[in-house]
Design an enzyme around this catalytic site. Structure first.
Site, short mmCIF file in Angstrom:
data_model
loop_
_atom_site.label_atom_id
_atom_site.label_comp_id
_atom_site.label_asym_id
_atom_site.label_seq_id
_atom_site.Cartn_x
_atom_site.Cartn_y
_atom_site.Cartn_z
CG ASN A 1 43.15 39.40 61.89
OD1 ASN A 1 42.28 39.24 61.04
ND2 ASN A 1 44.18 38.58 62.01
N GLY B 1 54.24 42.09 43.54
CA GLY B 1 54.77 42.38 42.22
C GLY B 1 54.09 43.54 41.53
#
Length: 542
Positions: free
Chosen positions: A441, A492
């Site tokens: 943001n 991951g």
């Protein structure tokens, strides 16, 4: 002979051109281009391109793609998800408009190396937009109140009001005999539509400044943080590699764990292999000795790891131990674990307790005791992320006193809105070991530099984390290295947008090692720290 003379003359002109270029005008920003692109999960996000005037010619310098962060929990209704997607789409469209119009005009002719001035102007622009929105909301509310006043006649006082007061008194009596109420959830910080433009432009300018200066982005960030004093050595953040994503909407009973992450020891180079999820899966298939070990769901989550479910925490951790031992690694010596509890997604506000398993509830105080037993039984867990809601500040203090010398207690949900974190040179979070910062943001590069400086001064650890909606932009890794973050949380070892960042971390390690600037992490492994410092808070000796 003629060709030789021509070559000498060309060489002379080249040297003269290079010499005179030193006295040419510094590159300045001439154009910003914003466009709508897709992130790693197919959601719209913002790309910002920077063009500069270099030696009187317009050149495209760089671009950056922002990552979007969704606060919508996993068990949200489809209608809420659709509303969130529409809001994100509107926000990206507004951000593109801001970049191509207002910010393009505002930042023109500024030097991309002047990050402080750029961020100051971006901050002022955002503040004005917030005030504009408040004024619009105020006008709308006044108009609605006026319409209601005309449409509805004021009700006459009725004798039914005294009984209403008695009912309120009875409700108060019920509360007095009930358990101590939990602090209510703090309202979510509103996200201004278009705020992606601020963060995207700030980061794009930082990348442009590094490109113009002919240095890597991490070096440019380090110079900005240390007031243009280049650090002699740079420490790489330790990666928190997500191995498992335990979805809280899965049919299994366990809800307490959202992510299981692996942390390599300090002495392990990033190039040395860590246990991969696929290898862990093979290990479990070959060793069915533990009863009741569930099979993985054959699906890769958006976090880039396997998705699975368990019936309790101990079952999950025993599986991890088995998987690691099957590939020759010992938890607590060769590798360590961190657990993201995401406790703010567990609270049942009707009962005032956390639902850690399906049908099993615990109060905040009971959660503290439970974590103490868990860490004592599984000492290879060296970090708990969001073990409690940010509102349970008393319990955060209690858990830090009980476990602060045994593992890191990290706040992530409380640090989502970076602009609200800093108050008078202090960090507005519950008592904790450190925080997870995300570049989302309206966050600016200068905000991260200032905030990490405060965290360093208070001996808090900094973790830079990737949002849920990741992009293929690898600038987050350079930010983490340049800011001196202790850990980096990237998800991951699957999905291109996440593997790209691990590859960037490998490239930086190789570059620093080649230049002799790589310093081993100052992070002391808990195994050696416990032996050396006993029950003292070993973090004081980092």
């Amino acid at each position: 002979m003629f060709l030789f003379c021509v070559a000498v003359r060309v060489s002379s002109f080249s040297h003269l051109a290079n010499y005179l270029s030193k006295y040419s005008k510094a590159p300045i920003i001439c154009k910003l281009v914003g466009r709508k692109v897709l992130d790693g999960v197919g959601q719209p996000t913002l790309e910002v391109e920077i063009y500069c005037t270099v030696k009187n010619y317009e050149q495209r310098i760089c671009s950056t793609v922002m990552s979007c962060h969704s606060r919508i929990p996993e068990n949200t209704l489809p209608e809420t998800t659709e509303a969130d997607e529409k809001e994100r789409n509107d926000s990206v469209n507004t951000a593109v408009e801001w970049v191509n119009e207002s910010l393009n005009t505002m930042l023109r002719d500024l030097e991309p190396t002047d990050q402080c001035q750029v961020d100051k102007m971006l901050g002022a622009y955002f503040t004005n937009k917030v005030e504009e929105k408040k004024e619009i909301q105020k006008q709308v509310e006044e108009e609605e109140e006026a319409e209601d006043a005309l449409a509805v006649t004021p009700p006459t006082p009725s004798p039914a009001s005294p009984p209403g007061k008695k009912k309120a008194a009875k409700a108060g009596k019920k509360l007095s005999v009930a358990e101590r109420p939990i602090p209510p959830a703090e309202p979510a910080e509103p996200v201004l539509c278009g705020s992606l433009a601020i963060g995207g432009t700030s980061l794009a300018v930082a990348k442009a400044g590094a490109t113009i200066s002919h240095i890597p982005l991490y070096s440019h960030i380090a110079l900005l943080k240390h007031e243009q004093e280049p650090p002699e050595e740079i420490t790489l953040p330790l990666p928190m590699v997500t191995l498992l994503n335990c979805e809280k909407t899965s049919p299994s009973k366990l809800k307490l764990v959202k992510e299981v992450m692996l942390i390599p020891p300090v002495q392990l180079s990033l190039k040395q292999p860590d246990p991969q999820p696929a290898e862990s899966k093979k290990g479990r298939a070959q060793n069915p000795g533990k009863k009741g070990l569930p099979q993985f769901l054959k699906r890769i989550s958006h976090l880039g790891c396997l998705t699975t479910g368990y019936d309790d925490v101990e079952q999950l951790l025993l599986v991890m131990q088995t998987a690691c031992s099957n590939i020759g690694l010992q938890l607590g010596t060769d590798v360590y674990l961190a657990i993201n509890c995401a406790a703010h997604e567990l609270m049942d506000y009707d009962k005032g307790k956390y639902e850690i398993l399906t049908g099993t509830f615990k109060s905040p105080d009971e959660m503290v005791a439970m974590y103490g037993e868990l860490i004592d039984k599984f000492p290879f867990i060296i970090a708990l992320i969001d073990p409690l809601r940010k509102e349970d500040r008393e319990q955060w203090s209690n858990i830090c006193c009980a476990l602060g010398s045994k593992c890191y207690l990290i706040a992530e949900d409380a640090a989502t809105c970076i602009s609200k974190l800093k108050t008078d040179q202090n960090i507005n979070t519950p008592m904790c070991s450190g925080v997870v910062l995300k570049y989302i943001n309206q966050t600016k590069v200068s905000d991260l530099i200032e905030l990490t400086g405060i965290l360093d001064g208070q001996r808090h650890i900094t973790i830079l984390g990737s949002p849920d909606g990741e992009s293929s932009d690898d600038s987050l890794v350079d930010l983490a290295v340049g800011l001196g973050a202790r850990f980096i949380k990237l998800g991951g070892l699957s999905r291109g947008e996440r593997v790209t960042k691990y590859n960037r971390l490998l490239a930086i390690e190789e570059e620093l090692a080649k230049n002799g600037n790589l310093r081993m992490s100052f992070f002391l492994t808990l195994f050696s720290a416990r032996n050396e410092y006993g029950n003292k808070d070993w973090r004081e000796n980092d």
